[in-house]
Design a protein around this motif. Sequence first.
Motif, PDB file in Angstrom:
ATOM      1  N   PHE A 146       0.843  -1.196   0.000  1.00  0.00           N
ATOM      2  CA  PHE A 146       0.000   0.000   0.000  1.00  0.00           C
ATOM      3  C   PHE A 146       0.878   1.247   0.000  1.00  0.00           C
ATOM      4  CE2 PHE A 146      -2.221   3.394   2.329  1.00  0.00           C
ATOM      5  CZ  PHE A 146      -3.365   3.530   1.549  1.00  0.00           C
ATOM      6  N   VAL A 147       1.869   1.281   0.872  1.00  0.00           N
ATOM      7  CA  VAL A 147       2.755   2.449   0.985  1.00  0.00           C
ATOM      8  C   VAL A 147       3.549   2.656  -0.295  1.00  0.00           C
ATOM      9  CG1 VAL A 147       4.693   3.449   2.261  1.00  0.00           C
ATOM     10  CG2 VAL A 147       2.864   2.259   3.494  1.00  0.00           C
ATOM     11  N   SER A 148       3.990   1.582  -0.935  1.00  0.00           N
ATOM     12  CA  SER A 148       4.803   1.720  -2.147  1.00  0.00           C
ATOM     13  C   SER A 148       4.016   2.318  -3.313  1.00  0.00           C
ATOM     14  CB  SER A 148       5.406   0.377  -2.544  1.00  0.00           C
ATOM     15  OG  SER A 148       4.391  -0.509  -2.964  1.00  0.00           O
ATOM     16  N   ALA A 149       2.701   2.250  -3.267  1.00  0.00           N
ATOM     17  CA  ALA A 149       1.875   2.812  -4.341  1.00  0.00           C
ATOM     18  C   ALA A 149       1.542   4.288  -4.111  1.00  0.00           C
ATOM     19  CB  ALA A 149       0.581   2.009  -4.472  1.00  0.00           C
ATOM     20  N   LEU A 150       1.963   4.842  -2.981  1.00  0.00           N
ATOM     21  CA  LEU A 150       1.653   6.233  -2.658  1.00  0.00           C
ATOM     22  C   LEU A 150       2.693   7.173  -3.260  1.00  0.00           C
ATOM     23  CD1 LEU A 150       0.743   5.757   1.113  1.00  0.00           C
ATOM     24  CD2 LEU A 150      -0.837   5.924  -0.824  1.00  0.00           C
TER      25      LEU A 150
END
Length: 127
Positions: free
Chosen positions: A37-41
């Motif tokens: 999730f964080v890597s897609a931000l």
Amino acid sequence: MFNFIRIDNQNVVQEIIPEFSEDFPDIPIGRRYPPEFVSALIVVDSSEEVKPLYIYCTDSQIFMHPTLYERSKRLKNTDWAVGNDTPLTPECEEDFRKYRQALRDMSTIVGFPDFPTWPEKPIEITK
């Protein structure tokens, strides 16, 4: 300080997540959410103005108010109408020049960008 921006598949800002939250002031975002999730931000400095529904422009990597994005798109989509090799009649080319100037002048109108008044696009008449 940083904010993490979640955008949808249309590059529209859906959520702004602070690096640290009031609920968990000592826990960074990387420990509050799964890594995928964080890597897609998108990471931005917290001083950068970003609001929900802003558009993320991937080519320039900036966030734009939806009205500014639409105006830029309308200008870009009519570039062809005012060049040296335009297929339009001289009168129609002049109409497009006025239309494009009206798009640029929108920022001087009260209520812009939240309440835009769009100029009418001219009809294309070829030579």
